[in-house]
Scaffold this motif. Structure first.
Motif, PDB file in Angstrom:
ATOM      1  N   VAL A   1       0.787  -1.104  -0.008  1.00 56.53           N
ATOM      2  CA  VAL A   1      -0.087   0.048   0.129  1.00 56.53           C
ATOM      3  C   VAL A   1       0.946   1.307  -0.048  1.00 56.53           C
ATOM      4  O   VAL A   1       1.648   1.326   0.892  1.00 56.53           O
ATOM      5  CB  VAL A   1      -1.050   0.134   1.272  1.00 56.53           C
ATOM      6  CG1 VAL A   1      -1.585   1.128   1.387  1.00 56.53           C
ATOM      7  CG2 VAL A   1      -1.993  -1.047   1.028  1.00 56.53           C
TER       8      VAL A   1
ATOM      9  N   SER B   1      -1.103   7.570   7.287  1.00 52.72           N
ATOM     10  CA  SER B   1      -2.202   7.283   7.817  1.00 52.72           C
ATOM     11  C   SER B   1      -3.427   8.429   7.621  1.00 52.72           C
ATOM     12  O   SER B   1      -2.984   9.597   7.490  1.00 52.72           O
ATOM     13  CB  SER B   1      -2.483   7.211   9.360  1.00 52.72           C
ATOM     14  OG  SER B   1      -3.316   6.565  10.000  1.00 52.72           O
TER      15      SER B   1
ATOM     16  N   TRP C   1      -9.916   8.095   5.188  1.00 49.34           N
ATOM     17  CA  TRP C   1      -9.538   8.095   3.540  1.00 49.34           C
ATOM     18  C   TRP C   1     -10.881   8.656   2.864  1.00 49.34           C
ATOM     19  O   TRP C   1     -10.967   9.316   1.746  1.00 49.34           O
ATOM     20  CB  TRP C   1      -9.282   6.750   3.115  1.00 49.34           C
ATOM     21  CG  TRP C   1      -9.181   6.455   1.696  1.00 49.34           C
ATOM     22  CD1 TRP C   1      -9.909   6.178   0.655  1.00 49.34           C
ATOM     23  CD2 TRP C   1      -7.701   6.748   0.815  1.00 49.34           C
ATOM     24  NE1 TRP C   1      -9.488   6.308  -0.764  1.00 49.34           N
ATOM     25  CE2 TRP C   1      -8.057   6.580  -0.382  1.00 49.34           C
ATOM     26  CE3 TRP C   1      -6.572   7.213   1.639  1.00 49.34           C
ATOM     27  CZ2 TRP C   1      -7.075   6.631  -1.245  1.00 49.34           C
ATOM     28  CZ3 TRP C   1      -5.486   7.092   0.566  1.00 49.34           C
ATOM     29  CH2 TRP C   1      -5.840   6.949  -0.556  1.00 49.34           C
TER      30      TRP C   1
ATOM     31  N   TYR D   1      -7.186   4.538   6.642  1.00 45.99           N
ATOM     32  CA  TYR D   1      -6.147   3.302   6.263  1.00 45.99           C
ATOM     33  C   TYR D   1      -4.934   3.668   6.998  1.00 45.99           C
ATOM     34  O   TYR D   1      -4.855   4.898   7.654  1.00 45.99           O
ATOM     35  CB  TYR D   1      -5.754   3.463   5.083  1.00 45.99           C
ATOM     36  CG  TYR D   1      -4.419   4.325   4.599  1.00 45.99           C
ATOM     37  CD1 TYR D   1      -3.123   3.977   4.393  1.00 45.99           C
ATOM     38  CD2 TYR D   1      -5.051   5.746   4.525  1.00 45.99           C
ATOM     39  CE1 TYR D   1      -2.169   4.865   4.048  1.00 45.99           C
ATOM     40  CE2 TYR D   1      -3.804   6.631   4.212  1.00 45.99           C
ATOM     41  CZ  TYR D   1      -2.543   6.129   4.202  1.00 45.99           C
ATOM     42  OH  TYR D   1      -1.526   7.095   4.104  1.00 45.99           O
TER      43      TYR D   1
ATOM     44  N   TYR E   1      -0.494   2.898   7.427  1.00 44.37           N
ATOM     45  CA  TYR E   1       0.742   1.958   6.702  1.00 44.37           C
ATOM     46  C   TYR E   1       1.850   2.475   7.430  1.00 44.37           C
ATOM     47  O   TYR E   1       2.530   3.535   7.042  1.00 44.37           O
ATOM     48  CB  TYR E   1       0.823   2.323   5.222  1.00 44.37           C
ATOM     49  CG  TYR E   1       1.775   1.425   4.608  1.00 44.37           C
ATOM     50  CD1 TYR E   1       1.760   0.058   4.554  1.00 44.37           C
ATOM     51  CD2 TYR E   1       2.956   2.019   4.016  1.00 44.37           C
ATOM     52  CE1 TYR E   1       2.692  -0.477   3.936  1.00 44.37           C
ATOM     53  CE2 TYR E   1       4.062   1.419   3.493  1.00 44.37           C
ATOM     54  CZ  TYR E   1       4.058   0.136   3.648  1.00 44.37           C
ATOM     55  OH  TYR E   1       5.047  -0.746   2.870  1.00 44.37           O
TER      56      TYR E   1
ATOM     57  N   GLU F   1      -8.570   1.104  10.539  1.00 45.47           N
ATOM     58  CA  GLU F   1      -8.383   0.334   9.321  1.00 45.47           C
ATOM     59  C   GLU F   1      -9.731  -0.062   8.568  1.00 45.47           C
ATOM     60  O   GLU F   1      -9.689  -0.271   7.359  1.00 45.47           O
ATOM     61  CB  GLU F   1      -7.205  -0.725   9.333  1.00 45.47           C
ATOM     62  CG  GLU F   1      -5.938  -0.373   9.416  1.00 45.47           C
ATOM     63  CD  GLU F   1      -4.959  -1.231   8.887  1.00 45.47           C
ATOM     64  OE1 GLU F   1      -3.761  -1.169   9.233  1.00 45.47           O
ATOM     65  OE2 GLU F   1      -5.587  -2.633   9.133  1.00 45.47           O
TER      66      GLU F   1
ATOM     67  N   ASP G   1      -7.131  -2.039   5.191  1.00 45.30           N
ATOM     68  CA  ASP G   1      -7.612  -0.613   4.802  1.00 45.30           C
ATOM     69  C   ASP G   1      -8.833  -0.707   4.140  1.00 45.30           C
ATOM     70  O   ASP G   1      -9.121  -1.443   3.385  1.00 45.30           O
ATOM     71  CB  ASP G   1      -6.497   0.101   4.215  1.00 45.30           C
ATOM     72  CG  ASP G   1      -5.127   0.053   4.630  1.00 45.30           C
ATOM     73  OD1 ASP G   1      -5.063   0.076   5.975  1.00 45.30           O
ATOM     74  OD2 ASP G   1      -4.091  -0.003   4.206  1.00 45.30           O
ATOM     75  N   THR G   2      -9.584   0.444   4.466  1.00 44.34           N
ATOM     76  CA  THR G   2     -11.080   0.596   3.782  1.00 44.34           C
ATOM     77  C   THR G   2     -10.969   1.990   3.145  1.00 44.34           C
ATOM     78  O   THR G   2     -10.539   2.925   3.823  1.00 44.34           O
ATOM     79  CB  THR G   2     -12.078   0.326   4.781  1.00 44.34           C
ATOM     80  OG1 THR G   2     -11.942  -0.973   5.832  1.00 44.34           O
ATOM     81  CG2 THR G   2     -13.373   0.482   4.334  1.00 44.34           C
ATOM     82  N   TYR G   3     -11.694   1.946   1.829  1.00 42.88           N
ATOM     83  CA  TYR G   3     -11.376   3.035   1.129  1.00 42.88           C
ATOM     84  C   TYR G   3     -12.645   3.751   0.795  1.00 42.88           C
ATOM     85  O   TYR G   3     -12.785   4.945   0.014  1.00 42.88           O
ATOM     86  CB  TYR G   3     -10.796   2.457  -0.433  1.00 42.88           C
ATOM     87  CG  TYR G   3      -9.345   2.078   0.080  1.00 42.88           C
ATOM     88  CD1 TYR G   3      -8.300   2.957   0.413  1.00 42.88           C
ATOM     89  CD2 TYR G   3      -9.030   0.688  -0.180  1.00 42.88           C
ATOM     90  CE1 TYR G   3      -7.040   2.292   0.504  1.00 42.88           C
ATOM     91  CE2 TYR G   3      -7.753   0.090   0.014  1.00 42.88           C
ATOM     92  CZ  TYR G   3      -6.912   0.814   0.329  1.00 42.88           C
ATOM     93  OH  TYR G   3      -5.724   0.390   0.653  1.00 42.88           O
TER      94      TYR G   3
ATOM     95  N   THR H   1     -12.706  -2.402   0.544  1.00 45.40           N
ATOM     96  CA  THR H   1     -11.888  -2.748   1.537  1.00 45.40           C
ATOM     97  C   THR H   1     -10.742  -3.711   1.216  1.00 45.40           C
ATOM     98  O   THR H   1     -10.770  -4.383   0.064  1.00 45.40           O
ATOM     99  CB  THR H   1     -12.433  -3.170   2.930  1.00 45.40           C
ATOM    100  OG1 THR H   1     -11.493  -3.308   3.803  1.00 45.40           O
ATOM    101  CG2 THR H   1     -13.215  -4.377   2.647  1.00 45.40           C
TER     102      THR H   1
ATOM    103  N   GLN I   1      -4.888  -3.447  -5.046  1.00 42.14           N
ATOM    104  CA  GLN I   1      -6.278  -3.449  -4.283  1.00 42.14           C
ATOM    105  C   GLN I   1      -7.249  -3.814  -5.581  1.00 42.14           C
ATOM    106  O   GLN I   1      -7.014  -3.929  -6.705  1.00 42.14           O
ATOM    107  CB  GLN I   1      -6.515  -1.866  -4.179  1.00 42.14           C
ATOM    108  CG  GLN I   1      -7.714  -1.363  -3.515  1.00 42.14           C
ATOM    109  CD  GLN I   1      -8.166  -2.464  -2.362  1.00 42.14           C
ATOM    110  OE1 GLN I   1      -7.525  -3.007  -1.602  1.00 42.14           O
ATOM    111  NE2 GLN I   1      -9.340  -2.487  -2.032  1.00 42.14           N
TER     112      GLN I   1
END
Length: 778
Positions: free
Chosen positions: A6, A286, A289, A303, A305, A312, A333-335, A348, A416
């Motif tokens: 990521v 971080s 997002w 997210y 990293y 996350e 992580d969730t977008y 995610t 992803q």
């Protein structure tokens, strides 16, 4: 951190549930919930991927206007569903539209952007489309990173041409104002700090100028000293009365607001948004997002990293004040998030949802790229949180049985699948860089529909593989491990003997891809000779898989005495040890616990810890789905009751916070008050009550439930170590519609709000079987 590649720059119901001590099985709802739809178990869309136009790049953002999906991203070509890459292509540079009903490209809308579009949104009336990103030319005309299109004609709006300097990552619109965020440094010659507001009609810069601030770099676990205050997401709430921003910042206008915060839509002043006191995502490694809203609730995702972030998964907060509704503490992580029909869908790569009662970490790792949760809070977040314990004990949603399989893509180098999700009342649409969905080529864009509009062809994942043995003369025991289904949590299993089309046995079993219990049935009274059995699994839409035949030769006479668990649907003597959760029962599959922090097994008892007044704990066997059932367990407490007492609960037909239950209240007098209770959506109705004395070592309670339409209920209770009375002390009949179906069995505990000291409720000898049967003596 959950994905090694990521990138750093782009990476009051709950109170009732806690008081009643019943957390719902985390993956019990689906496209046809076994117990009917509830707030904890909404009907989801089907997991069938519908044919949708494809792209040759990545979709970063989508918005739905009526029946049209507008897609912004980095791509140059579109092609029909089913077409191979490089064939049947139509030029579409970074922005396109398709019909949400058919999945087909809308040919009349052909915009042209000279660089990627990162965000797209619409005016409240749907007449205008606003797009932002890195582009400087739209349809051959100068448009510096923001442009507007007329949705009726598809034409570029000529009077809207602000000159925005710095990448635009976020847009939100009211009828009068377009809010922009990203790494914005100025609009025209006027400086702006990551945020700006534009006149919706003319594009003129407005005075609105909030100041997002940077945070400390001390939390960067890679040693980075670089920081950021970039804005990544914006929504407007309350009909335009508030703007909520999210991103990498740590403050707004000098006020601490980590990752997310609320702003006045005119003055830009900071407003309270309580969830940002729990979140620690900020900086280059971080962020919060994404954001989405229905106007009254705000959903966000995060997210981390190698940063300081503790989120996350996703969160739900009240738009007014930002109070926590729940936290999805899945790790991965969730977008993006989208709410529809009582469920929240996320894009995610979550690989561990065990801290909210979902699937645990697998070896090798399994990433789920699309998930659904209840919009309602159901359980609580456990102790296995990231970075800190800020989320421990917070309300948590229920993970739903909705597990489409997205293949990860290679377009961005992030590996992803989906980067965004949105939809309308009938469809949920994902966009990203995935090349396949459920094994079928479908690049970048895909649709899912509510069951009434879906083909509903996704069925049980694999055929059962039964085995057969002879437990006694003239009998055959058929055993099989449950399969799973991507969008249905309960399947019906039928056992067919000797080629008959009529099943000799039928049972409903709940399962998930990570929890597939083993079920057995003993066929008695058989003639000597060879017998063949097949086991089928069927979902609510009739999709069926059938096993290969298994054959056994039986002989007469008793050869092996039947074990005590022959008729048991569930049995647990708690002879194992576990410091977090209850593990798996001796029979009946894995225990689902409300929180691993309050449940353990000490080698002889299941422990439900109640450390303070008003606290609760719970455990249930989601794999045991029964209508006509007897359930029995013993309850004791680790210390004498104080205040209003300590409660133990035994439940049958449990689905969410709906069940038939027996409550045993240990009082300060030493007596135990036993009640038969109907619980519907958290509301209890007492159907009968009695008092038991002499139960100094605890109490054994038994609940018999039988019949549908009208359910007959019986409760028998006696002191632990004593003899069960010949007749039940409590009987009742009930016709409550929500309870005339199969459900799980479970236990729970609650410590009264007036108690002066914590305690434990100790559970032992849990047993469930067909109604009227009893556990074997000893």
């Amino acid at each position: 951190m959950t994905w090694s590649t990521v990138r750093r720059s782009v990476a009051p119901l709950v109170l009732a549930l806690l008081l009643l001590g019943l957390a719902a099985p985390p993956a019990s709802a689906d496209s046809a919930p076994a117990g009917g739809a509830t707030a904890a178990t909404p009907v989801t869309v089907s997991a069938d991927p519908l044919p949708t136009v494809q792209i040759n790049g990545v979709a970063w953002s989508q918005v739905v206007v009526g029946t049209t999906v507008y897609v912004a991203g980095k791509f140059t070509r579109a092609r029909p569903a089913g077409a191979a890459a490089g064939t049947q292509e139509t030029v579409r540079n970074n922005l396109l539209a398709y019909d949400i009903r058919t999945g087909q490209l809308i040919t009349s809308f052909a915009p042209d952007l000279n660089a990627q579009a990162l965000v797209v949104t619409a005016s409240p009336d749907g007449s205008r489309l606003y797009v932002g990103g890195d582009f400087t030319v739209a349809n051959g005309q100068s448009r510096l990173r923001v442009a507007a299109y007329d949705t009726a004609t598809g034409a570029l709006v000529t009077g809207f041409a602000p000159a925005v300097y710095g990448q635009v990552r976020a847009l939100a619109a009211t009828a009068s104002t377009v809010y922009a965020g990203g790494s914005v440094s100025s609009v025209g010659s006027v400086g702006r700090n990551r945020l700006a507001a534009l006149d919706a009609a003319t594009g003129a810069l407005l005075p609105w100028a909030p100041q997002p601030g940077v945070g400390s770099t001390a939390g960067n676990r890679d040693g980075s000293t670089v920081t950021s205050n970039a804005v990544l997401a914006l929504v407007v709430t309350g009909g335009g009365s508030q703007v909520v921003a999210a991103g990498r910042f740590d403050s707004l206008n000098g006020t601490k607001a980590t990752g997310v915060g609320a702003l006045d839509p005119v003055t830009g002043a900071t407003r309270s948004f309580a969830v940002n006191r729990l979140i620690t995502n900020q900086g280059v490694n971080s962020a919060v997002w994404s954001l989405s809203t229905d106007g009254t609730t705000v959903w966000g995702s995060g997210y981390d990293y190698y940063g300081p972030g503790n989120l996350e998964g996703a969160f739900a907060a009240r738009a007014d004040g930002g109070g926590v509704v729940w936290v999805d503490d899945c790790h991965g992580d969730t977008y993006s998030t989208f709410a529809q029909g009582g469920a929240l869908y996320v894009a995610t790569h979550a690989h561990d949802c065990g801290n909210i009662g979902g699937y645990p970490e697998q070896n090798p790792r399994v990433n789920q790229f699309g998930l659904a949760f209840s919009q309602a809070p159901v359980g609580t977040v456990g102790t296995a949180t990231l970075r800190n314990r800020n989320f421990t004990g917070q309300p948590a949603p229920a993970l739903q049985t909705w597990f489409p399989t997205f293949a990860s893509g290679t377009v961005t180098g992030q590996y992803q699948a989906g980067w965004n999700v949105t939809g309308n009342a009938q469809y949920v649409v994902y966009g990203g860089e995935f090349p396949r969905v459920n094994g079928t080529a479908q690049q970048g864009l895909v649709r899912f529909a509510v069951p009434s509009a879906a083909p509903n062809r996704v069925g049980p994942a694999a055929q059962p593989t039964p085995t057969a043995s002879q437990p006694l003369g003239g009998a055959a025991r058929v055993s099989w491990q449950a399969t799973s289904d991507q969008d249905n949590g309960t399947l019906v299993y039928r056992v067919h003997r000797d080629g008959s089309s009529t099943p000799a046995y039928q049972v409903s079993v709940a399962s998930t891809w990570w929890n597939r219990p083993t079920t057995s049935w003993t066929d008695t009274g058989l003639a000597d000779g060879q017998h063949t059995y097949r086991v089928s699994a069927t979902d609510p839409f009739g999709n069926t898989v059938t096993s290969a035949p298994v054959t056994i030769t039986t002989t007469g006479g008793t050869t092996v005495p039947p074990p005590p668990t022959t008729t048991a649907l569930a049995q647990d003597s708690f002879t194992r040890t576990s410091t977090a959760g209850w593990g798996s029962a001796d029979t009946g599959g894995a225990w689902t616990v409300g929180s691993t922090a309050t449940t353990s097994v000490d080698g002889s008892r299941g422990v439900l810890a109640l450390p303070a007044a008003g606290r609760s704990a719970s455990a249930s066997l989601a794999a045991v789905q029964a209508t006509d059932v007897t359930v029995q367990a013993s309850f004791a407490t680790s210390s004498a009751a104080t205040g209003g007492g300590t409660y133990g609960y035994l439940a049958a037909r449990q689905s969410g916070n709906t069940a038939y239950r027996v409550s045993a209240r240990f009082t300060t007098t030493g007596a135990v008050e036993v009640a038969l209770v109907r619980q519907v959506a958290g509301v209890e109705t007492v159907l009968g009550r009695t008092t038991l004395t002499g139960a100094t070592s605890g109490v054994v309670v038994r609940l018999d439930a039988s019949g549908t339409g009208t359910t007959s209920l019986q409760v028998t209770a006696w002191p632990r170590g004593g003899t069960a009375p010949a007749a039940p002390q409590l009987t009742a009949t009930d016709t409550q519609a929500e309870l005339q179906r199969a459900g799980a069995v479970g236990v729970a505990a609650y410590l009264s709000g007036s108690a002066t000291a914590g305690t434990q409720v100790l559970v032992d000898d849990l047993w469930a079987g067909p109604v009227g049967t009893r556990p074997a003596a000893g």
